[in-house]
Scaffold this active site. Structure first.
Site, short mmCIF file in Angstrom:
data_model
loop_
_atom_site.label_atom_id
_atom_site.label_comp_id
_atom_site.label_asym_id
_atom_site.label_seq_id
_atom_site.Cartn_x
_atom_site.Cartn_y
_atom_site.Cartn_z
N ARG A 244 -30.89 35.16 -53.31
CA ARG A 244 -29.83 34.90 -54.28
C ARG A 244 -29.23 36.22 -54.72
O ARG A 244 -29.95 37.22 -54.87
CB ARG A 244 -30.40 34.20 -55.53
CG ARG A 244 -30.47 32.70 -55.43
CD ARG A 244 -29.09 32.03 -55.37
NE ARG A 244 -29.19 30.60 -55.19
CZ ARG A 244 -29.27 29.98 -54.01
NH1 ARG A 244 -29.28 30.66 -52.89
NH2 ARG A 244 -29.33 28.66 -53.95
N ASP A 268 -26.81 38.21 -47.30
CA ASP A 268 -26.20 36.89 -47.08
C ASP A 268 -25.76 36.29 -48.42
O ASP A 268 -25.04 35.30 -48.44
CB ASP A 268 -27.22 35.96 -46.40
CG ASP A 268 -26.63 34.60 -46.04
OD1 ASP A 268 -25.54 34.58 -45.42
OD2 ASP A 268 -27.23 33.57 -46.37
N GLU A 273 -20.53 35.03 -56.25
CA GLU A 273 -19.94 34.31 -55.11
C GLU A 273 -18.96 33.28 -55.65
O GLU A 273 -19.22 32.71 -56.72
CB GLU A 273 -21.04 33.60 -54.31
CG GLU A 273 -21.92 34.56 -53.55
CD GLU A 273 -23.03 33.82 -52.77
OE1 GLU A 273 -22.84 32.65 -52.42
OE2 GLU A 273 -24.07 34.44 -52.54
N HIS A 291 -23.20 33.77 -47.07
CA HIS A 291 -24.15 32.75 -47.54
C HIS A 291 -24.28 31.61 -46.53
O HIS A 291 -23.96 30.46 -46.82
CB HIS A 291 -23.72 32.21 -48.92
CG HIS A 291 -24.85 31.58 -49.67
ND1 HIS A 291 -24.94 31.58 -51.04
CD2 HIS A 291 -25.97 30.91 -49.25
CE1 HIS A 291 -26.05 30.95 -51.42
NE2 HIS A 291 -26.68 30.53 -50.34
#
Ligand SMILES: NC(=O)c1ccc[n+]([C@@H]2O[C@H](COP(=O)([O-])OP(=O)(O)OC[C@H]3O[C@@H](n4cnc5c(N)ncnc54)[C@H](O)[C@@H]3O)[C@@H](O)[C@H]2O)c1
Length: 319
Positions: A244, A268, A273, A291
């Site tokens: 995360r 990622d 986001e 992600h």
């Protein structure tokens, strides 16, 4: 019964639900129009992945909602406790994407060891011999030590891949019971390897050539890897975050990359986001993916069928 799968659902999941008499809507509704859509269409079941959020205000505005389902693990985009207090059922599919996240991390590890991300970007626009020279100092995974911080489902799955690639694994978790990690050899054999996590991160950080973090977003929002931890790492360590945004302090990561303490990073997941800090996206020593840890056909099928099973168990067949 209507189901709004606002971030999509696999064909298999959709088919299982439709065969059980449910109407599955997969048209994406913008976040700001979501409450109105749910109310107007009297939708009782909302399925999300990571893009759509289901916060207190949405829950309050949508009395028709009976169930919120998260395809995947992290439920930080849903006000879970509030929803449950209001009598809604909240479900997720925690195990379905572990293997796909672990495989993405292996991809990141290979990429940040051999400049693959940079090469893919630049091969058609830069001088071949210059690039060849730039990428001359790749490193190998076999024989190296990977620290896996957070030794739950994904951490353990990653361990099986890393062991298979000939890496030593140091596991870090708050739980220190020994885990039997199964390393598949082909499709018919498995070798069990016992791994006992330590809960003393600081004492092992200097031993890691690679670090991959697999903890959930911390309850207080704090970073598990911050300035103090970067200080304790081996010079030249390579780091991946597919957990995360925020579990690694992004500012400290950039400082550590710029100082040479960290050789390369693969990300990622990001804070803020879908609008991450562009300094991370453009950094020459960071390989980014948007992600996509759980974004494999196999994981999406597992997620879709698990959600379908849970919904049918809760509300029964509708036909
Ligand atoms: N990139 C992606 O697309 C993607 C997909 C799925 C999951 N995830 C993320 O991966 C995370 C891990 O998933 P999982 O299924 O392995 O979860 P899990 O609950 O099985 O494992 C998490 C582990 O982290 C440990 N942990 C928590 N805080 C810690 C700390 N401060 N220090 C050490 N250990 C700590 C827990 O004890 C637990 O064993 C999820 O919470 C989610 O945020 C990302």
């Amino acid at each position: 019964m209507k189901i709004l799968a606002n971030d999509g659902i696999s064909d298999l999941g959709k088919e299982l639900l439709e065969n059980a008499g449910y109407t599955v809507i997969t048209d994406k509704v913008n976040q700001e129009d979501l409450a109105a859509f749910i109310q107007t269409n009297e939708v009782p079941i909302l399925l999300v992945r990571s893009a759509t959020t289901a916060r207190k205000d949405l829950i309050d505005q949508c009395p028709s909602l009976k169930l919120i389902g998260r395809g995947g693990v992290g439920m930080d985009n849903i006000d879970v406790a509030y929803a449950r207090d209001k009598g809604l059922k909240v479900i997720n599919t925690p195990a379905s994407s572990s293997q796909s996240v672990a495989e993405l991390v292996m991809g990141q590890l290979f990429s940040i060891s051999r400049f693959l991300n940079d090469s893919f970007k630049n091969i058609s626009i830069s001088d071949f011999s210059v690039l060849k020279k730039n990428y001359a100092k790749g490193v190998e995974l076999r024989g190296k030590t990977i620290g896996i911080i957070g030794f739950g489902r994904i951490g353990q799955s990653l361990a099986s891949y890393a062991l298979g690639a000939g890496m030593d694994v140091i596991a870090v978790d708050q739980f220190t019971n020994t885990i039997g990690v199964l390393v598949p050899i082909g499709t018919n054999q498995q070798v069990p390897v016992a791994i006992t996590p330590t809960n003393d991160l600081n004492s092992v950080l200097s031993k890691m050539d690679y670090i991959s973090i697999h903890v959930p977003k911390q309850a207080d929002g704090s970073a598990v890897l911050g300035a103090k931890e970067f200080e304790l790492m081996k010079k030249g360590v390579r780091i991946v975050n597919a957990a995360r945004g925020g579990v690694i302090d992004e500012k400290e990561l950039i400082n550590a990359l710029n100082s040479g303490k960290v050789a390369f990073a693969g990300l990622d997941v990001f804070e803020n986001e879908p609008n991450p800090n562009t300094e991370l996206l453009n950094h020459p020593k960071i390989a980014c993916t948007p992600h996509i840890g759980a974004a494999t056909v196999e994981a999406q099928d597992r997620i879709g069928s698990e959600l379908a099973e849970l919904i049918i168990k809760e509300f029964g067949k509708q036909n």
